[in-house]
Motif scaffolding. Structure first.
Motif, PDB file in Angstrom:
ATOM      1  N   ARG A  74      -0.612 149.274  82.641  1.00  0.00           N
ATOM      2  CA  ARG A  74      -1.228 147.942  83.885  1.00  0.00           C
ATOM      3  C   ARG A  74      -1.871 146.894  82.972  1.00  0.00           C
ATOM      4  O   ARG A  74      -2.831 147.117  81.570  1.00  0.00           O
ATOM      5  N   SER A 150       6.359 154.782  92.469  1.00  0.00           N
ATOM      6  CA  SER A 150       4.705 154.674  92.184  1.00  0.00           C
ATOM      7  C   SER A 150       4.985 156.517  93.751  1.00  0.00           C
ATOM      8  O   SER A 150       5.144 156.103  94.357  1.00  0.00           O
ATOM      9  N   ILE A 151       4.037 156.653  93.160  1.00  0.00           N
ATOM     10  CA  ILE A 151       3.837 157.507  93.986  1.00  0.00           C
ATOM     11  C   ILE A 151       2.631 157.825  95.497  1.00  0.00           C
ATOM     12  O   ILE A 151       3.011 158.326  96.697  1.00  0.00           O
ATOM     13  N   ASP A 152       2.898 156.602  95.179  1.00  0.00           N
ATOM     14  CA  ASP A 152       1.695 155.411  96.699  1.00  0.00           C
ATOM     15  C   ASP A 152       2.936 155.773  98.162  1.00  0.00           C
ATOM     16  O   ASP A 152       2.243 155.651  98.867  1.00  0.00           O
ATOM     17  N   MET A 194      -4.538 160.502  96.898  1.00  0.00           N
ATOM     18  CA  MET A 194      -3.626 159.677  95.779  1.00  0.00           C
ATOM     19  C   MET A 194      -3.522 158.866  97.593  1.00  0.00           C
ATOM     20  O   MET A 194      -3.197 159.151  98.048  1.00  0.00           O
ATOM     21  N   GLY A 195      -2.777 157.524  96.708  1.00  0.00           N
ATOM     22  CA  GLY A 195      -2.413 156.745  97.165  1.00  0.00           C
ATOM     23  C   GLY A 195      -2.664 155.138  97.582  1.00  0.00           C
ATOM     24  O   GLY A 195      -2.463 155.035  98.291  1.00  0.00           O
ATOM     25  N   ARG A 196      -4.033 155.037  96.981  1.00  0.00           N
ATOM     26  CA  ARG A 196      -4.762 153.715  97.085  1.00  0.00           C
ATOM     27  C   ARG A 196      -5.082 153.604  98.423  1.00  0.00           C
ATOM     28  O   ARG A 196      -5.333 154.329  98.920  1.00  0.00           O
ATOM     29  N   GLU A 250      -7.210 158.783  99.327  1.00  0.00           N
ATOM     30  CA  GLU A 250      -8.802 157.606  98.308  1.00  0.00           C
ATOM     31  C   GLU A 250      -9.405 156.734  99.221  1.00  0.00           C
ATOM     32  O   GLU A 250     -10.084 156.018  98.955  1.00  0.00           O
ATOM     33  N   HIS A 284      -4.784 163.076  89.323  1.00  0.00           N
ATOM     34  CA  HIS A 284      -3.635 163.160  88.265  1.00  0.00           C
ATOM     35  C   HIS A 284      -2.863 164.028  88.086  1.00  0.00           C
ATOM     36  O   HIS A 284      -1.706 163.802  87.915  1.00  0.00           O
ATOM     37  N   ARG A 287      -0.080 163.303  89.975  1.00  0.00           N
ATOM     38  CA  ARG A 287       1.441 162.240  89.472  1.00  0.00           C
ATOM     39  C   ARG A 287       1.788 163.202  88.243  1.00  0.00           C
ATOM     40  O   ARG A 287       3.118 162.454  88.055  1.00  0.00           O
TER      41      ARG A 287
HETATM   42  O1  F6P Z   1      -1.081 153.685  92.327  1.00  0.00           O
HETATM   43  C1  F6P Z   1      -0.388 155.195  91.541  1.00  0.00           C
HETATM   44  C2  F6P Z   1      -2.553 155.688  91.514  1.00  0.00           C
HETATM   45  O2  F6P Z   1      -1.307 156.883  91.053  1.00  0.00           O
HETATM   46  C3  F6P Z   1      -2.407 155.419  93.011  1.00  0.00           C
HETATM   47  O3  F6P Z   1      -2.732 156.604  93.644  1.00  0.00           O
HETATM   48  C4  F6P Z   1      -4.261 155.855  92.228  1.00  0.00           C
HETATM   49  O4  F6P Z   1      -5.478 154.974  93.027  1.00  0.00           O
HETATM   50  C5  F6P Z   1      -3.871 155.290  91.028  1.00  0.00           C
HETATM   51  O5  F6P Z   1      -2.684 155.127  90.728  1.00  0.00           O
HETATM   52  C6  F6P Z   1      -4.616 155.780  89.981  1.00  0.00           C
HETATM   53  O6  F6P Z   1      -4.826 154.629  88.558  1.00  0.00           O
HETATM   54  P1  F6P Z   1      -5.148 155.360  87.176  1.00  0.00           P
HETATM   55  O7  F6P Z   1      -4.327 156.199  86.811  1.00  0.00           O
HETATM   56  O8  F6P Z   1      -5.174 154.085  86.323  1.00  0.00           O
HETATM   57  O9  F6P Z   1      -6.425 156.377  87.217  1.00  0.00           O
END
Ligand code: F6P
Length: 363
Positions: A74, A150-152, A194-196, A250, A284, A287
């Motif tokens: 990122r 993206s998993i979201d 997760m899922g923002r 989340e 994680h 993911r």
């Molecule tokens: O956007 C994907 C995601 O896994 C979200 O679901 C989660 O909020 C975020 O990334 C976590 O990010 P990081 O891996 O930077 O902690």
């Protein structure tokens, strides 16, 4: 010979490797050269050894691997004008004017911005002597295709995003595992996923895992949710159910915007029902690991189409988002997909919109 850049950007997702593999092989098959831009937009800014040509066998054996072999990041620098300028300079230095970005909402929003400002950046680089006039003339536009990794599952323009199906499988397996220990002890478990700002993973896994109660960002609960939740759990127990499972996204919050977390819910159960619930934050693990068959198929199909689209693009062609709709590959203008995604995310957070949805009986 056309030169295509491919990058993975933002949070990784299972199936990104399948997309990279498809892009490299389909690009080579179509007579193009394909370059990996390692570590996403951060690699485009760093240039040099972050931009490397990939051959057919460089992507052997990655179809079934989670994560992304070309790295991701990122990049805050990419959000700045100087960062974007440097990325443009490095793309031009490598002769890349066709780019496939596999990433989430943030990465694709940045990519759209870069596309829109391309000629402005080229002009500035030329005036500062960072590129030659021949280079400027040879790169009149950047042709971008975005693929949502993206998993979201939080992007307009595709029914599913790469990684969502695999994450859903992983969450469902976790619910199954937790249910058996919960049943043994007659316990309540609160599982945070997760899922923002998007509740897709929480909602779908709640249905697939047979959960008792769910908290979603899109549907903030009305006041009094604490008593309603306790009542639903109590009725389940009265009907003979030994385990209770609560799913919480989340990004869940109440109507005043106060976050509802697994800890908040556990506290409510302790104080109002005298129950010591257990919390599992999956994190994680959702993911990582092997991509599902769906994610491999979809990423491959989208990768092939993205190559076709960037190779056919001409100056004036719109950047596209390649996704799936009704199990077929589908493209949308990238600008529209990004704008609609932001508009919908804004609506979900808007109290008046929520009140209108509830008034229609869907609250
Ligand atoms: O956007 C994907 C995601 O896994 C979200 O679901 C989660 O909020 C975020 O990334 C976590 O990010 P990081 O891996 O930077 O902690």
């Amino acid at each position: 010979m056309a030169r295509i850049g491919v990058m993975t950007s933002g949070g990784d997702a299972q199936g990104m490797n399948a997309a990279v593999r498809a892009i490299v092989r389909s690009g080579i098959h179509s007579g193009a050269e394909v370059f990996a831009i390692k570590e996403g937009w951060a690699g485009a800014i760093a240039g040099q050894d972050h931009i490397v040509q990939l051959g057919w066998s460089d992507v052997s054996g990655i179809l079934n691997k989670g994560g992304t072999v070309i790295g991701t990041a990122r990049s805050l620098e990419f959000m700045t004008r100087e960062g974007q300028l440097q990325a443009v300079a490095n793309l031009i230095a490598n002769g890349i004017d066709r780019l496939i970005v596999i990433g989430g909402d943030g990465s694709l929003t940045g990519s759209r911005q870069l596309c829109l400002s391309w000629s402005d950046y080229v002009e500035q680089l030329l005036s500062e002597g960072r590129i030659t006039s021949d280079q400027a003339a040879a790169h009149p536009a950047l042709h971008i295709a975005g693929i949502v990794g993206s998993i979201d599952n939080d992007m307009v323009g595709t029914d599913m995003t790469i990684g969502t199906d695999s994450a859903l499988h992983r969450i469902t397996e976790a619910i199954d595992a937790i249910s058996s220990t919960a049943e043994s002890h007659r316990r309540t478990f609160i599982i945070e996923v997760m899922g923002r700002r998007c509740g897709y993973l929480a909602l779908m896994s709640a249905i697939a895992g047979g959960a008792d109660y769910t908290f979603l960002p899109e549907s903030p609960p009305r006041d009094g949710w604490e008593e309603r939740m306790i009542d639903v759990l109590a009725r389940g127990r009265a009907a003979g159910r030994r385990d209770s499972i609560i799913m919480v996204a989340e990004g869940a919050a109440d109507r005043s915007g106060q976050p509802i977390t697994a800890t908040t819910i556990a506290q409510v159960l302790r104080e109002r029902a005298g129950e010591e619930a257990r919390i599992t934050i999956l994190g994680h693990v959702q993911r990582g690991g092997t991509p599902s068959a769906y994610d491999r198929w979809m990423a491959t199909a989208c990768g092939v189409e993205a190559v076709r689209r960037v190779l056919e693009a001409e100056p004036g062609s719109e950047p596209v988002l390649v996704g799936v709709h009704r199990d077929a590959v589908h493209t949308t203008p990238l600008v529209q997909a990004v704008e609609d995604t932001h508009r919908i995310a804004g609506l979900v957070a808007d109290a008046e919109y929520q009140a209108a949805v509830e008034a229609r009986g869907h609250g």
